[in-house]
Design an enzyme around this catalytic site. Structure first.
Site, short mmCIF file in Angstrom:
data_model
loop_
_atom_site.label_atom_id
_atom_site.label_comp_id
_atom_site.label_asym_id
_atom_site.label_seq_id
_atom_site.Cartn_x
_atom_site.Cartn_y
_atom_site.Cartn_z
N HIS A 1 0.85 -1.20 0.00
CA HIS A 1 0.00 0.00 0.00
C HIS A 1 0.87 1.24 0.00
O HIS A 1 1.93 1.28 0.61
CB HIS A 1 -0.97 0.02 1.18
CG HIS A 1 -0.32 -0.16 2.53
ND1 HIS A 1 0.10 -1.39 3.00
CD2 HIS A 1 0.00 0.73 3.49
CE1 HIS A 1 0.63 -1.24 4.19
NE2 HIS A 1 0.60 0.04 4.53
N HIS B 1 0.70 5.34 0.87
CA HIS B 1 -0.05 6.38 1.60
C HIS B 1 -0.01 7.69 0.81
O HIS B 1 1.07 8.15 0.41
CB HIS B 1 0.59 6.66 2.96
CG HIS B 1 0.56 5.52 3.93
ND1 HIS B 1 -0.31 5.49 4.99
CD2 HIS B 1 1.31 4.39 4.02
CE1 HIS B 1 -0.10 4.38 5.70
NE2 HIS B 1 0.89 3.70 5.13
P1 5GP Z 1 1.34 0.76 7.42
O1 5GP Z 1 1.83 1.11 8.79
O2 5GP Z 1 1.24 -0.74 7.23
O3 5GP Z 1 2.10 1.45 6.33
O4 5GP Z 1 -0.11 1.38 7.31
C1 5GP Z 1 -1.28 0.65 7.44
C2 5GP Z 1 -2.42 1.66 7.44
O5 5GP Z 1 -3.63 0.95 7.35
C3 5GP Z 1 -2.49 2.49 8.74
O6 5GP Z 1 -2.33 3.87 8.42
C4 5GP Z 1 -3.87 2.17 9.31
O7 5GP Z 1 -4.52 3.28 9.87
C5 5GP Z 1 -4.61 1.62 8.11
N1 5GP Z 1 -5.62 0.63 8.45
C6 5GP Z 1 -5.47 -0.41 9.31
N2 5GP Z 1 -6.60 -1.13 9.37
C7 5GP Z 1 -7.48 -0.54 8.51
C8 5GP Z 1 -8.84 -0.84 8.14
O8 5GP Z 1 -9.45 -1.79 8.59
N3 5GP Z 1 -9.41 0.00 7.23
C9 5GP Z 1 -8.76 1.08 6.71
N4 5GP Z 1 -9.42 1.84 5.84
N5 5GP Z 1 -7.48 1.38 7.03
C10 5GP Z 1 -6.85 0.58 7.93
#
Ligand code: 5GP
Ligand code: ZN
Length: 135
Positions: free
Chosen positions: A99, A101
């Site tokens: 993903h 951001h």
């Molecule tokens: P990472 O730290 O893996 O780069 O970011 C994961 C992102 O996914 C986080 O910013 C978190 O807020 C988001 N996230 C986690 N669970 C969910 C969910 O169930 N739905 C949505 N829309 N975002 C999520």
């Protein structure tokens, strides 16, 4: 991947606020935004991160990121956008599905990027050589 959180979002098993969808990518609002409009762009094919995503899926994600950067910025009246990607747990990756951001920024929102530091004498030459050898 049956137990992957973002694959469940793709399949509609977990609700999300969908921003954009095409054949290969999906974008939806982050559940816990840094700023309003914080959007995640993901490939529909499961991959873990930058290290195992196919070139084709990465190109599709990149195209969607480019389109959405302008759309999100305009929609929320932002003054800029940070595009960030965490790859592997020690780099802050919490969800094991690739993903990117898109984080809208506002003038004076108070967020700071990472602290930076200069290279010690000779280290830049050594590191650039090591990286070139790995390509
Ligand atoms: P990472 O730290 O893996 O780069 O970011 C994961 C992102 O996914 C986080 O910013 C978190 O807020 C988001 N996230 C986690 N669970 C969910 C969910 O169930 N739905 C949505 N829309 N975002 C999520
Ligand atoms: Zn997945």
């Amino acid at each position: 991947m049956s137990d992957c959180l973002f694959c469940k979002i793709i399949r509609g098993e977990i609700p999300s606020f969908k921003v954009y969808e095409d054949e290969k990518t999906l974008a939806f609002l982050d559940i816990s935004p840094v700023n309003p409009g914080h959007t995640l762009v993901i490939p529909k094919n499961h991959s873990k991160n930058i290290f195992d995503i196919s070139e084709e899926d990465w190109v599709s994600v990149g195209k969607a990121v480019r389109t959405l950067a302008s759309a999100v910025e305009k929609a929320v009246g932002a003054d800029g956008i940070n595009i960030n990607m965490n790859n592997r747990p020690d780099a802050g990756q919490l969800v094991d599905h690739t993903h990117v951001h898109l984080i809208p920024r506002k003038k004076g929102d108070g967020l700071k990027l990472w602290p930076q530091k200069p290279y010690p004498e000779g280290e830049a030459e050594s590191i650039v050589e090591k990286i070139r050898l790995e390509i």
